[in-house]
Design a protein around this motif. Sequence first.
Motif, PDB file in Angstrom:
ATOM      1  N   LEU A  51      45.304  45.500  30.239  1.00  0.00           N
ATOM      2  CA  LEU A  51      45.134  44.496  29.214  1.00  0.00           C
ATOM      3  C   LEU A  51      43.770  44.629  28.638  1.00  0.00           C
ATOM      4  CD1 LEU A  51      47.243  41.616  30.272  1.00  0.00           C
ATOM      5  CD2 LEU A  51      47.793  42.978  28.449  1.00  0.00           C
ATOM      6  N   VAL A  52      42.737  44.903  29.429  1.00  0.00           N
ATOM      7  CA  VAL A  52      41.303  45.013  28.967  1.00  0.00           C
ATOM      8  C   VAL A  52      41.170  46.179  28.233  1.00  0.00           C
ATOM      9  CG1 VAL A  52      39.106  46.146  30.078  1.00  0.00           C
ATOM     10  CG2 VAL A  52      40.466  44.204  31.344  1.00  0.00           C
ATOM     11  N   GLU A  53      41.781  47.238  28.020  1.00  0.00           N
ATOM     12  CA  GLU A  53      42.029  48.085  27.182  1.00  0.00           C
ATOM     13  C   GLU A  53      42.230  47.552  25.576  1.00  0.00           C
ATOM     14  OE1 GLU A  53      41.370  51.310  27.569  1.00  0.00           O
ATOM     15  OE2 GLU A  53      41.001  51.101  29.895  1.00  0.00           O
ATOM     16  N   ASP A  54      42.825  46.471  25.545  1.00  0.00           N
ATOM     17  CA  ASP A  54      43.057  45.833  24.265  1.00  0.00           C
ATOM     18  C   ASP A  54      41.767  45.465  23.709  1.00  0.00           C
ATOM     19  OD1 ASP A  54      45.484  43.758  22.906  1.00  0.00           O
ATOM     20  OD2 ASP A  54      43.367  43.253  22.728  1.00  0.00           O
ATOM     21  N   GLY A  55      41.328  45.849  22.352  1.00  0.00           N
ATOM     22  CA  GLY A  55      40.123  45.556  21.812  1.00  0.00           C
ATOM     23  C   GLY A  55      39.959  44.104  21.469  1.00  0.00           C
ATOM     24  N   GLY A  56      41.052  43.251  21.396  1.00  0.00           N
ATOM     25  CA  GLY A  56      41.011  41.817  20.858  1.00  0.00           C
ATOM     26  C   GLY A  56      40.768  40.847  21.985  1.00  0.00           C
ATOM     27  N   GLN A  57      41.332  39.590  21.219  1.00  0.00           N
ATOM     28  CA  GLN A  57      40.958  38.439  22.266  1.00  0.00           C
ATOM     29  C   GLN A  57      41.793  38.475  23.796  1.00  0.00           C
ATOM     30  OE1 GLN A  57      42.784  34.829  20.700  1.00  0.00           O
ATOM     31  NE2 GLN A  57      41.679  33.501  21.970  1.00  0.00           N
ATOM     32  N   VAL A  58      43.114  39.253  23.658  1.00  0.00           N
ATOM     33  CA  VAL A  58      43.802  39.443  24.883  1.00  0.00           C
ATOM     34  C   VAL A  58      42.992  40.124  26.046  1.00  0.00           C
ATOM     35  CG1 VAL A  58      45.572  40.783  26.037  1.00  0.00           C
ATOM     36  CG2 VAL A  58      45.772  39.404  23.865  1.00  0.00           C
ATOM     37  N   GLY A  59      42.178  41.481  25.276  1.00  0.00           N
ATOM     38  CA  GLY A  59      41.541  42.116  26.344  1.00  0.00           C
ATOM     39  C   GLY A  59      40.132  41.368  26.843  1.00  0.00           C
ATOM     40  N   ASP A  60      39.580  40.324  26.046  1.00  0.00           N
ATOM     41  CA  ASP A  60      38.357  39.655  26.357  1.00  0.00           C
ATOM     42  C   ASP A  60      38.934  38.633  27.496  1.00  0.00           C
ATOM     43  OD1 ASP A  60      36.952  40.829  24.425  1.00  0.00           O
ATOM     44  OD2 ASP A  60      37.059  39.142  22.997  1.00  0.00           O
ATOM     45  N   GLU A  61      40.025  38.105  27.076  1.00  0.00           N
ATOM     46  CA  GLU A  61      40.619  36.932  28.329  1.00  0.00           C
ATOM     47  C   GLU A  61      40.960  37.950  29.422  1.00  0.00           C
ATOM     48  OE1 GLU A  61      43.301  33.930  26.771  1.00  0.00           O
ATOM     49  OE2 GLU A  61      42.072  33.841  24.916  1.00  0.00           O
ATOM     50  N   ALA A  62      41.434  39.067  29.502  1.00  0.00           N
ATOM     51  CA  ALA A  62      41.910  39.744  30.569  1.00  0.00           C
ATOM     52  C   ALA A  62      40.708  40.012  31.569  1.00  0.00           C
ATOM     53  CB  ALA A  62      42.591  41.051  30.046  1.00  0.00           C
ATOM     54  N   LEU A  63      39.651  40.055  30.955  1.00  0.00           N
ATOM     55  CA  LEU A  63      38.191  40.218  31.734  1.00  0.00           C
ATOM     56  C   LEU A  63      37.956  38.931  32.746  1.00  0.00           C
ATOM     57  CD1 LEU A  63      36.263  42.391  29.155  1.00  0.00           C
ATOM     58  CD2 LEU A  63      36.770  43.145  31.446  1.00  0.00           C
ATOM     59  N   PHE A  64      38.178  37.934  32.025  1.00  0.00           N
ATOM     60  CA  PHE A  64      37.741  36.595  32.594  1.00  0.00           C
ATOM     61  C   PHE A  64      38.942  36.265  33.812  1.00  0.00           C
ATOM     62  CE2 PHE A  64      35.353  36.204  28.697  1.00  0.00           C
ATOM     63  CZ  PHE A  64      34.396  35.857  29.027  1.00  0.00           C
ATOM     64  N   THR A  65      40.123  36.696  33.459  1.00  0.00           N
ATOM     65  CA  THR A  65      41.214  36.444  34.332  1.00  0.00           C
ATOM     66  C   THR A  65      40.954  37.423  35.515  1.00  0.00           C
ATOM     67  OG1 THR A  65      42.587  35.870  32.480  1.00  0.00           O
ATOM     68  CG2 THR A  65      43.729  36.340  34.771  1.00  0.00           C
ATOM     69  N   LEU A  66      40.581  38.511  35.027  1.00  0.00           N
ATOM     70  CA  LEU A  66      40.396  39.506  36.396  1.00  0.00           C
ATOM     71  C   LEU A  66      39.464  39.136  37.201  1.00  0.00           C
ATOM     72  CD1 LEU A  66      40.864  42.419  37.718  1.00  0.00           C
ATOM     73  CD2 LEU A  66      39.166  43.374  36.161  1.00  0.00           C
ATOM     74  N   SER A  67      38.359  38.515  36.627  1.00  0.00           N
ATOM     75  CA  SER A  67      37.151  38.021  37.359  1.00  0.00           C
ATOM     76  C   SER A  67      37.378  36.992  38.331  1.00  0.00           C
ATOM     77  CB  SER A  67      36.001  37.768  36.461  1.00  0.00           C
ATOM     78  OG  SER A  67      35.154  37.069  37.287  1.00  0.00           O
ATOM     79  N   ARG A  68      38.207  36.229  37.490  1.00  0.00           N
ATOM     80  CA  ARG A  68      38.717  35.024  38.573  1.00  0.00           C
ATOM     81  C   ARG A  68      39.758  35.217  39.665  1.00  0.00           C
ATOM     82  NH1 ARG A  68      38.324  32.010  33.496  1.00  0.00           N
ATOM     83  NH2 ARG A  68      40.507  32.698  33.088  1.00  0.00           N
ATOM     84  N   PHE A  69      40.530  36.188  39.281  1.00  0.00           N
ATOM     85  CA  PHE A  69      41.337  36.708  40.481  1.00  0.00           C
ATOM     86  C   PHE A  69      40.830  37.315  41.640  1.00  0.00           C
ATOM     87  CE2 PHE A  69      44.774  40.007  41.811  1.00  0.00           C
ATOM     88  CZ  PHE A  69      45.597  38.940  42.480  1.00  0.00           C
ATOM     89  N   ILE A  70      39.668  38.105  41.312  1.00  0.00           N
ATOM     90  CA  ILE A  70      39.094  38.694  42.572  1.00  0.00           C
ATOM     91  C   ILE A  70      37.871  37.857  43.082  1.00  0.00           C
ATOM     92  CG2 ILE A  70      39.990  40.885  41.917  1.00  0.00           C
ATOM     93  CD1 ILE A  70      37.038  41.622  40.861  1.00  0.00           C
ATOM     94  N   GLU A  71      37.616  36.936  42.568  1.00  0.00           N
ATOM     95  CA  GLU A  71      36.082  36.208  43.007  1.00  0.00           C
ATOM     96  C   GLU A  71      36.322  35.577  44.342  1.00  0.00           C
ATOM     97  OE1 GLU A  71      34.825  33.278  40.100  1.00  0.00           O
ATOM     98  OE2 GLU A  71      36.621  32.195  40.390  1.00  0.00           O
ATOM     99  N   ASP A  72      35.643  35.561  45.055  1.00  0.00           N
ATOM    100  CA  ASP A  72      35.595  35.074  46.574  1.00  0.00           C
ATOM    101  C   ASP A  72      36.737  35.733  47.469  1.00  0.00           C
ATOM    102  OD1 ASP A  72      33.606  33.287  45.396  1.00  0.00           O
ATOM    103  OD2 ASP A  72      35.096  31.835  44.843  1.00  0.00           O
ATOM    104  N   ASP A  73      37.035  36.842  47.237  1.00  0.00           N
ATOM    105  CA  ASP A  73      37.844  37.343  47.884  1.00  0.00           C
ATOM    106  C   ASP A  73      37.776  38.798  47.974  1.00  0.00           C
ATOM    107  OD1 ASP A  73      40.403  38.411  49.088  1.00  0.00           O
ATOM    108  OD2 ASP A  73      41.624  37.113  47.922  1.00  0.00           O
ATOM    109  N   GLU A  74      37.025  39.172  49.204  1.00  0.00           N
ATOM    110  CA  GLU A  74      36.658  40.395  49.374  1.00  0.00           C
ATOM    111  C   GLU A  74      37.758  41.445  49.388  1.00  0.00           C
ATOM    112  OE1 GLU A  74      33.580  41.000  52.398  1.00  0.00           O
ATOM    113  OE2 GLU A  74      33.974  42.935  52.598  1.00  0.00           O
ATOM    114  N   GLY A  75      38.995  41.062  50.161  1.00  0.00           N
ATOM    115  CA  GLY A  75      40.294  42.058  50.097  1.00  0.00           C
ATOM    116  C   GLY A  75      40.542  42.521  48.464  1.00  0.00           C
ATOM    117  N   LEU A  76      40.583  41.514  47.763  1.00  0.00           N
ATOM    118  CA  LEU A  76      41.082  41.743  46.282  1.00  0.00           C
ATOM    119  C   LEU A  76      40.158  42.630  45.718  1.00  0.00           C
ATOM    120  CD1 LEU A  76      42.474  38.323  45.196  1.00  0.00           C
ATOM    121  CD2 LEU A  76      43.799  40.626  45.416  1.00  0.00           C
TER     122      LEU A  76
END
Lengths: 214, 659
Positions: free
Chosen positions: B278-303
């Motif tokens: 989704l990050v490959e999407d150049g628009g809003q979806v791609g932007d939001e995908a970056l923040f979602t990815l960040s929230r998904f992996i933050e504070d979790d070294e395994g992820l």
Amino acid sequence: MPVRMVESPAPSNSSGANSGQTCLQPCSLLSVGQAFSGTQNVSSPQKDEAWRVNVRIQGCDLDHGYLCGTMEALNVPMADTPVVTFWEGEIVDTKNYTFFTNKWKATSEVDIEHWTKFPSFSPLLTQVEVDGGKSLDLTNYQYIFMRWKEQYFVNVGADCGLTIAGFYYVCFSCVDGSINGYYYDPNSSPFQKLELKTTNERRSGFSFSSYELQ
Amino acid sequence: MPGSASTTHRPEGLIDRLRSAAADGGEAKFKVLRELKNQIIGNRTKKLSYIKLGAVPSVVSILSSASSSVDCLLIQCAATIGSFACGVDAGVKAVLDAGAFPHLINLLSHSNEKVVDAGARALKMIYQSPSAPKYDFTQPKNIEFLTSLLDKTNENVTGLGATIITHSCQTPTEQTLLSNAGVLKKLIHLLHATSPQRDASLESFATIIKQNPHVITNHVGPQNGSTFRTLLDLTKDRYPRTRLLACVCLTLIKNATSSAYVESVGMRTKLILVLLELVEDGGQVGDEALFTLSRFIEDDEGLQKLAFEANTVDKLCQQMVKESLQGKRLEGLFTALGSICSNLESCRSIVLQSPKALTVITEGLTHTTTEVRIAACICLKNVSRSVKYLSAGHFMTEAVIMPVIQLLYDASTSVQVAALCTVSNLVVDFRTHKSLFVQSGGVKQLVELSKSMESSVRLNAVWALRNLMFLIDNRCKEEIFMDIKLFPLTRLISDSNACVQEQALGLVCNLVNGPGPMDSMMYLFTEDGILLNTVGRELRKASRTQVLVQAMYVMCNVASGKELEKEAVMRQLVNEEDAQSIIVSLLQSEVASLRTAVVWTVVNLTVPTGAGALARVVKLRNAGVVSQLKNMVNDPCLDVKLRVRTALGQTMTFGDFST
């Protein structure tokens, strides 16, 4: 009335519940900022030779079995100035790392050959031969085993005529902060011995410093 | 020859017609409304122009006076109002000010489905704006109305229900009210409906479960395996926005509950791969995908490890070096890269070995948007957690240091705090003379910020100074101390915020550490030893363990000095008037690190070579310290046990004079 001190000379085999999954306890003599000095014997059949060595711990992350710092060799014949290298250490905690190196051209036979040079390793030998020590609980052992691998030269170029291709098998004593090590590089003289003692840097006691990364 | 334009095609002309149509009606109303609607649809400028000319009240007036039997007029009115409200906050305000809201609500109960649809659509437009009024979920009749909307088959009506939730549900209480009313179940049901319904429902579902483990456990728990399967299926949907929203929901569930719980559906790696795509999407979806990815992996070294294995760092770096990235994209990239580099050295290495990544991050420090500057700071902070690269002086370059120092002067406090956190790491470069940072005016500004009224600014400024003081030479210590000054430093040690105290004491500890004999030791003894007295006072009154640990290490370091220093420490720690020595009570702490610090101090005080060593040992024995040490020879902490042995051994060198 004096109380008898309970000695714990040998580590136990860990129970199934926490099999090899606990980090080592912190040892203040192996914390960031601590300095050590001593020698590395670099003798060859032709010549007896030892370089004076200073070591400083710069980073320690027991959760990841990681230690790092600098090593300064003082009277290196082919260098005009002391040669400083940065090294990274793997702490054998049986969680992140075992006694088997599995890299740097070190077979398990080479590993055992070097580890057995440390008297404090002998209680561990039998188990290490079985599984590299994976099932040992070293959390209360008074010695910490490590591998130190030099990563880069800090103050001289890589073309300085010296090599950092090998690595050190290291045994640290939590009791007095002494460090013994053996350098292993198939292309260098075997079993070059590193002997370091904790230094209080001309103070009348032990001093500690710290930083905390955010 | 060009003729004059008809006044009816100018906004003023249309407004005149609208007003007269509103007054006396007939067929004209329908025509003028349709004309107005056609002009403003998708045309922001026209919308604003007609709003300014007062078109909205006229339209609402037509709606309010229209007979409920004239369906086509009602539809035109609703559509026109909806269009005014669509994407223009001023339009929403005008519509609400004109009193359109109750009339639109009435349309929802009309017998003609097309009228209902038009009303729902217009209300949806209103609720998509932050200016819309907050819906009160605490009223049972409102919840009833809301659930009735979600039960309908019309996608604009259910969409309205979902939009109301997304707009108005903000507190845990509201989340609980909605979930207890069965709203989540209805939304889950709607996930199987049409694409617009799915997206609206997913957004609203995310709103209700956001940071609410209680709601998730009770309403989206393991017993609801089908919900997970539905969400997982939606991560494969043909529409990128739907895939993104499904990932958002799964991320919220994962972050609020144990990771193993979510892992049970085997979605971790899969989710990372979907988000990366989704990050490959150049628009809003791609932007939001970056923040979602960040929230998904933050504070979790395994992820973070899984993300690393999925080549996330390389992909983010590739994205980052693209030309002319917008602010939101840069912010998202810095945020995601910061998250993945927070624990893993392997990730930091890739960023630092990437030819341009560090340049892009440092350029981000000077971006015009505050959020981008903060994200760049956080990213640089996490990347610079690498001792290996810090030690190599990788960050101590003008290109990195100068913009970070500049941010210490930023008008935004949030930027200042983020920059201070970054500076805290960058100054740990292990060189004894940190010339570049000091010469660039960094210390002076850190000192200035350490006086801030804002405790987060003060804390991080002192933190940076403490790290800066680590293993530096005496000359540099002196320069820094001259800037900090004695009395402000004592104030920081007694700060109202215990975290500030801890860092200030860490700073003093580093100040008095180093090869002996130490010039810096004198700072503790100037002005009648005010600095040492302050540390001693904190040892007696502080309750936070880390403050006590740092204060005790200050004593320990001072006690590693000569006789004069050892005696000064004795005066702070052993007072014959005390019922129990502070040393004894701290040795009884449950916290091993504090016991360690105290035993080290005793070790330094009992070094047998000094002239006053015997007298100190006697005093310590009389204060009960030696007895306490004897109780600790089998301390569960190996470090404490070994140091106790050293201390007892030293006291024994003077013989056993306990009697």
